[in-house]
Design a protein around this motif. Structure first.
Motif, PDB file in Angstrom:
ATOM      1  N   ARG A 290      44.943  48.903  57.344  1.00 10.29           N
ATOM      2  CA  ARG A 290      43.560  48.884  56.885  1.00 10.29           C
ATOM      3  C   ARG A 290      43.257  50.078  55.992  1.00 10.29           C
ATOM      4  O   ARG A 290      42.486  49.968  55.032  1.00 10.29           O
ATOM      5  CB  ARG A 290      42.600  48.873  58.080  1.00 10.29           C
ATOM      6  N   GLN A 291      43.871  51.219  56.292  1.00 11.04           N
ATOM      7  CA  GLN A 291      43.664  52.396  55.440  1.00 11.04           C
ATOM      8  C   GLN A 291      44.207  52.150  54.037  1.00 11.04           C
ATOM      9  O   GLN A 291      43.584  52.555  53.044  1.00 11.04           O
ATOM     10  CB  GLN A 291      44.346  53.625  56.056  1.00 11.04           C
ATOM     11  N   ARG A 292      45.364  51.480  53.954  1.00  7.64           N
ATOM     12  CA  ARG A 292      45.913  51.162  52.635  1.00  7.64           C
ATOM     13  C   ARG A 292      44.994  50.203  51.889  1.00  7.64           C
ATOM     14  O   ARG A 292      44.724  50.377  50.691  1.00  7.64           O
ATOM     15  CB  ARG A 292      47.308  50.550  52.782  1.00  7.64           C
ATOM     16  N   ALA A 293      44.515  49.170  52.617  1.00 12.07           N
ATOM     17  CA  ALA A 293      43.596  48.210  51.995  1.00 12.07           C
ATOM     18  C   ALA A 293      42.308  48.905  51.558  1.00 12.07           C
ATOM     19  O   ALA A 293      41.749  48.594  50.502  1.00 12.07           O
ATOM     20  CB  ALA A 293      43.287  47.075  52.980  1.00 12.07           C
ATOM     21  N   LEU A 294      41.860  49.874  52.359  1.00 11.75           N
ATOM     22  CA  LEU A 294      40.636  50.613  52.039  1.00 11.75           C
ATOM     23  C   LEU A 294      40.818  51.458  50.786  1.00 11.75           C
ATOM     24  O   LEU A 294      39.970  51.470  49.893  1.00 11.75           O
ATOM     25  CB  LEU A 294      40.249  51.493  53.222  1.00 11.75           C
TER      26      LEU A 294
ATOM     27  N   LEU B 183      39.793  52.373  45.020  1.00 12.61           N
ATOM     28  CA  LEU B 183      40.253  52.633  43.654  1.00 12.61           C
ATOM     29  C   LEU B 183      39.921  51.462  42.740  1.00 12.61           C
ATOM     30  O   LEU B 183      39.523  51.669  41.579  1.00 12.61           O
ATOM     31  CB  LEU B 183      41.765  52.901  43.659  1.00 12.61           C
ATOM     32  N   LEU B 184      40.087  50.241  43.241  1.00 10.40           N
ATOM     33  CA  LEU B 184      39.731  49.063  42.446  1.00 10.40           C
ATOM     34  C   LEU B 184      38.243  49.050  42.129  1.00 10.40           C
ATOM     35  O   LEU B 184      37.836  48.667  41.029  1.00 10.40           O
ATOM     36  CB  LEU B 184      40.118  47.778  43.189  1.00 10.40           C
ATOM     37  N   MET B 185      37.435  49.475  43.099  1.00  5.12           N
ATOM     38  CA  MET B 185      35.990  49.517  42.888  1.00  5.12           C
ATOM     39  C   MET B 185      35.645  50.442  41.725  1.00  5.12           C
ATOM     40  O   MET B 185      34.816  50.108  40.869  1.00  5.12           O
ATOM     41  CB  MET B 185      35.303  49.993  44.169  1.00  5.12           C
ATOM     42  N   ILE B 186      36.291  51.592  41.666  1.00  8.12           N
ATOM     43  CA  ILE B 186      36.006  52.542  40.593  1.00  8.12           C
ATOM     44  C   ILE B 186      36.482  52.000  39.254  1.00  8.12           C
ATOM     45  O   ILE B 186      35.745  52.012  38.258  1.00  8.12           O
ATOM     46  CB  ILE B 186      36.668  53.897  40.902  1.00  8.12           C
ATOM     47  N   VAL B 187      37.718  51.488  39.210  1.00  7.88           N
ATOM     48  CA  VAL B 187      38.289  51.010  37.948  1.00  7.88           C
ATOM     49  C   VAL B 187      37.546  49.777  37.449  1.00  7.88           C
ATOM     50  O   VAL B 187      37.127  49.702  36.288  1.00  7.88           O
ATOM     51  CB  VAL B 187      39.795  50.703  38.126  1.00  7.88           C
ATOM     52  N   ILE B 188      37.378  48.788  38.339  1.00  5.31           N
ATOM     53  CA  ILE B 188      36.722  47.542  37.933  1.00  5.31           C
ATOM     54  C   ILE B 188      35.239  47.769  37.669  1.00  5.31           C
ATOM     55  O   ILE B 188      34.676  47.227  36.713  1.00  5.31           O
ATOM     56  CB  ILE B 188      36.931  46.462  39.004  1.00  5.31           C
TER      57      ILE B 188
ATOM     58  N   VAL C 203      33.222  39.118  31.434  1.00  3.55           N
ATOM     59  CA  VAL C 203      33.014  38.113  32.485  1.00  3.55           C
ATOM     60  C   VAL C 203      34.022  38.303  33.610  1.00  3.55           C
ATOM     61  O   VAL C 203      33.675  38.250  34.796  1.00  3.55           O
ATOM     62  CB  VAL C 203      33.115  36.689  31.895  1.00  3.55           C
ATOM     63  N   LEU C 204      35.295  38.554  33.263  1.00  4.56           N
ATOM     64  CA  LEU C 204      36.325  38.766  34.273  1.00  4.56           C
ATOM     65  C   LEU C 204      36.046  40.028  35.093  1.00  4.56           C
ATOM     66  O   LEU C 204      36.188  40.031  36.317  1.00  4.56           O
ATOM     67  CB  LEU C 204      37.699  38.854  33.615  1.00  4.56           C
ATOM     68  N   PHE C 205      35.662  41.107  34.415  1.00  7.80           N
ATOM     69  CA  PHE C 205      35.327  42.347  35.129  1.00  7.80           C
ATOM     70  C   PHE C 205      34.138  42.113  36.064  1.00  7.80           C
ATOM     71  O   PHE C 205      34.116  42.616  37.194  1.00  7.80           O
ATOM     72  CB  PHE C 205      34.997  43.464  34.143  1.00  7.80           C
ATOM     73  N   ASN C 206      33.141  41.364  35.598  1.00  9.95           N
ATOM     74  CA  ASN C 206      31.953  41.138  36.404  1.00  9.95           C
ATOM     75  C   ASN C 206      32.272  40.308  37.648  1.00  9.95           C
ATOM     76  O   ASN C 206      31.772  40.594  38.743  1.00  9.95           O
ATOM     77  CB  ASN C 206      30.874  40.445  35.568  1.00  9.95           C
ATOM     78  N   LEU C 207      33.107  39.289  37.482  1.00 11.27           N
ATOM     79  CA  LEU C 207      33.532  38.488  38.630  1.00 11.27           C
ATOM     80  C   LEU C 207      34.322  39.345  39.619  1.00 11.27           C
ATOM     81  O   LEU C 207      34.087  39.297  40.837  1.00 11.27           O
ATOM     82  CB  LEU C 207      34.386  37.310  38.159  1.00 11.27           C
ATOM     83  N   ALA C 208      35.253  40.129  39.089  1.00 15.69           N
ATOM     84  CA  ALA C 208      36.060  40.989  39.952  1.00 15.69           C
ATOM     85  C   ALA C 208      35.210  42.044  40.641  1.00 15.69           C
ATOM     86  O   ALA C 208      35.471  42.421  41.790  1.00 15.69           O
ATOM     87  CB  ALA C 208      37.164  41.658  39.125  1.00 15.69           C
ATOM     88  N   TYR C 209      34.172  42.526  39.963  1.00 13.44           N
ATOM     89  CA  TYR C 209      33.268  43.539  40.523  1.00 13.44           C
ATOM     90  C   TYR C 209      32.573  43.004  41.771  1.00 13.44           C
ATOM     91  O   TYR C 209      32.477  43.700  42.788  1.00 13.44           O
ATOM     92  CB  TYR C 209      32.248  43.924  39.459  1.00 13.44           C
ATOM     93  N   ASN C 210      32.109  41.765  41.702  1.00 14.58           N
ATOM     94  CA  ASN C 210      31.473  41.155  42.871  1.00 14.58           C
ATOM     95  C   ASN C 210      32.448  41.020  44.035  1.00 14.58           C
ATOM     96  O   ASN C 210      32.096  41.254  45.186  1.00 14.58           O
ATOM     97  CB  ASN C 210      30.906  39.779  42.495  1.00 14.58           C
TER      98      ASN C 210
END
Length: 458
Positions: free
Chosen positions: A37-41, A46-51, A303-310
């Motif tokens: 879970r720590q790895r997933a977190l 990091l994905l949240m910041i980049v995306i 559009v792809l970034f926005n979908l991934a952001y959600n």
């Protein structure tokens, strides 16, 4: 013990022995699950910041080739969510279990109100992003949602705030005032829509868009009550009504358009503007001054970034908690502001001194508003809650739209505290309170309508 004796052993003793064996294996299993879970977190964070950063940057970049067609964008950016959402909703309703009968009983009028408010806010934001020339300012202005949501939540939800919320919000306002000075003081505009007075109008539009956006979030909390909604089911139906409401909004919106030469438009121009916008989306020019060659790339990437952001917001709240979400969103503010000053970014502008000062002031306000409660918890518990404050699982049911997250902290905390009031004391002690250090007032209870709870947010 012989096999016969083993077979005839008291079942209760056998059950107890098996439980002991399972308990011996639990530490290793728990450690493995925690590590996973720590790895997933970490990945989600990091994905949240980049995306999230990509979503913010390309929200502006897509308007560069589509400058003359915000009407088309106001429909297209909503339309794309409808088929994608129902590719999940229809199979899940027929064969799955995530969309329950209770969720299906939510009246469609509620979805309509949410969609209408989101449509007004979304249309205002599209026009503001299109005409505001400073990309950095587009990153900073949505932070005004914090004081706006505080005021509205105070009057509509009985919210009570701590001193650091109030001071933090006032600091954010001061930082925004400083940040808009360079844009409003520009005198050498290369096009009519870049004139200072036009910039001032659309800065105001961006600020005012926070009102329907916050109203939508508050209405969701009130209309849905304690119903735990599937996020895709909720947003799919909202998107349908948001699109339907966006169509009549084209009429007042067309009068807000400003051409590069100062030309104005009327209702009779709507069909042509939509058609030309569709042509620009696929890379074809229709008017003098069009440069739609990059539109297919920039619009679709957004559009792809926005979908991934959600999606990544949901993942971050699933594996972490809201504090981690606010941390990621706070980090995105300076990164996004700096990104628009880089030479390879289309339409880049260097950060002026006042803009940097305003950014620093806003960051101080955001950190105070969002994280002083964590600082207090660390101080009180001798730094014992740092890990818990940012890594404990939140088990969140997301209701708030991604574009409304800047001012959503109170609404999120309000929803979580209402759920806590329905749990027993053991669950409360081992759950939210132990993670965030929020004291539980035993005398408080949900109000009859489940809305005016007078919850104090720490």
């Amino acid at each position: 013990m012989s096999k016969k004796e083993y077979d005839e052993e008291d079942p209760l003793l056998a059950e107890g022995r098996d439980a002991d064996l399972q308990d011996e294996a639990k530490p290793e299993q728990t450690a493995a699950k925690d590590a996973q879970r720590q790895r997933a977190l970490l990945i989600s964070f990091l994905l949240m910041i980049v995306i999230g950063l990509g979503n913010k940057v390309f929200q502006k970049l897509e308007t560069v080739p589509m400058q003359a067609y915000p009407l088309f964008q106001s429909l297209f950016t909503v339309f794309v969510y409808v088929p994608l959402s129902f590719l999940y909703i229809w199979p899940m309703m027929r064969w799955g279990s995530a969309i329950t009968a209770e969720q299906r009983q939510v009246p469609h009028f509620s979805f309509f109100v949410m969609g209408a408010l989101d449509s007004v806010a979304g249309t205002m934001q599209i026009f503001a992003v299109t005409y505001i020339t400073s990309g950095s300012l587009i990153i900073l202005l949505p932070q005004i949602a914090i004081p706006i949501s505080m005021v509205m939540s105070y009057f509509m939800m009985g919210a009570r705030y701590k001193w650091y919320h109030v001071v933090g919000a006032l600091i954010v306002i001061a930082g925004l005032v400083v940040s808009v000075i360079p844009t409003l003081s520009e005198k050498d505009a290369s096009a009519k829509h870049e004139a200072a007075w036009v910039q001032g109008v659309f800065i105001g539009v961006m600020i005012l868009s926070c009102v329907p956006m916050t109203l939508s979030s508050i209405y969701k909390e009130r209309a849905l009550g304690d119903v735990e909604m599937d996020a895709v089911y909720l947003n799919g139906w909202i998107a349908i009504y948001q699109l339907l409401v966006a169509i009549p909004l084209l009429i007042p919106s067309v009068y807000a358009m400003v051409g590069s030469n100062g030309q104005r438009y009327g209702v009779q121009d709507i069909p042509n503007l939509l058609y030309w916008g569709a042509r620009c989306y696929v890379g074809h020019n229709s008017q003098h001054g069009d440069d739609c060659s990059s539109a297919p790339l920039l619009v679709n990437v957004y559009v792809l970034f926005n979908l991934a952001y959600n999606v990544v917001i949901i993942l971050l709240l699933k594996y972490g908690n809201a504090n981690l979400l606010w941390l990621a969103m706070t980090i995105m503010v300076p990164l996004g502001s700096v990104a628009f000053s880089l030479n390879f970014v289309p339409g880049h502008k260097p950060l002026q001194t006042l803009a940097i000062v305003g950014l620093v002031i806003i960051m101080v306000g955001l950190i105070l508003y969002r994280f002083w409660n964590v600082v207090e918890a660390l101080w009180a518990r001798r730094f014992g809650t740092l890990k818990a404050a940012f890594t404990e699982q939140g088990n969140v049911n997301l209701r708030i739209a991604a574009n409304a997250m800047e001012g959503a902290q109170y609404l999120y905390d309000h929803h979580e505290q209402k759920k806590m009031l329905q749990k027993d004391h053991t669950q409360i002690r081992s759950g939210y309170l132990s993670r965030l250090g929020i004291p539980y007032n035993r005398g408080s209870s949900p109000s009859r309508d489940g809305f005016h709870d007078n919850v104090t947010i720490n």
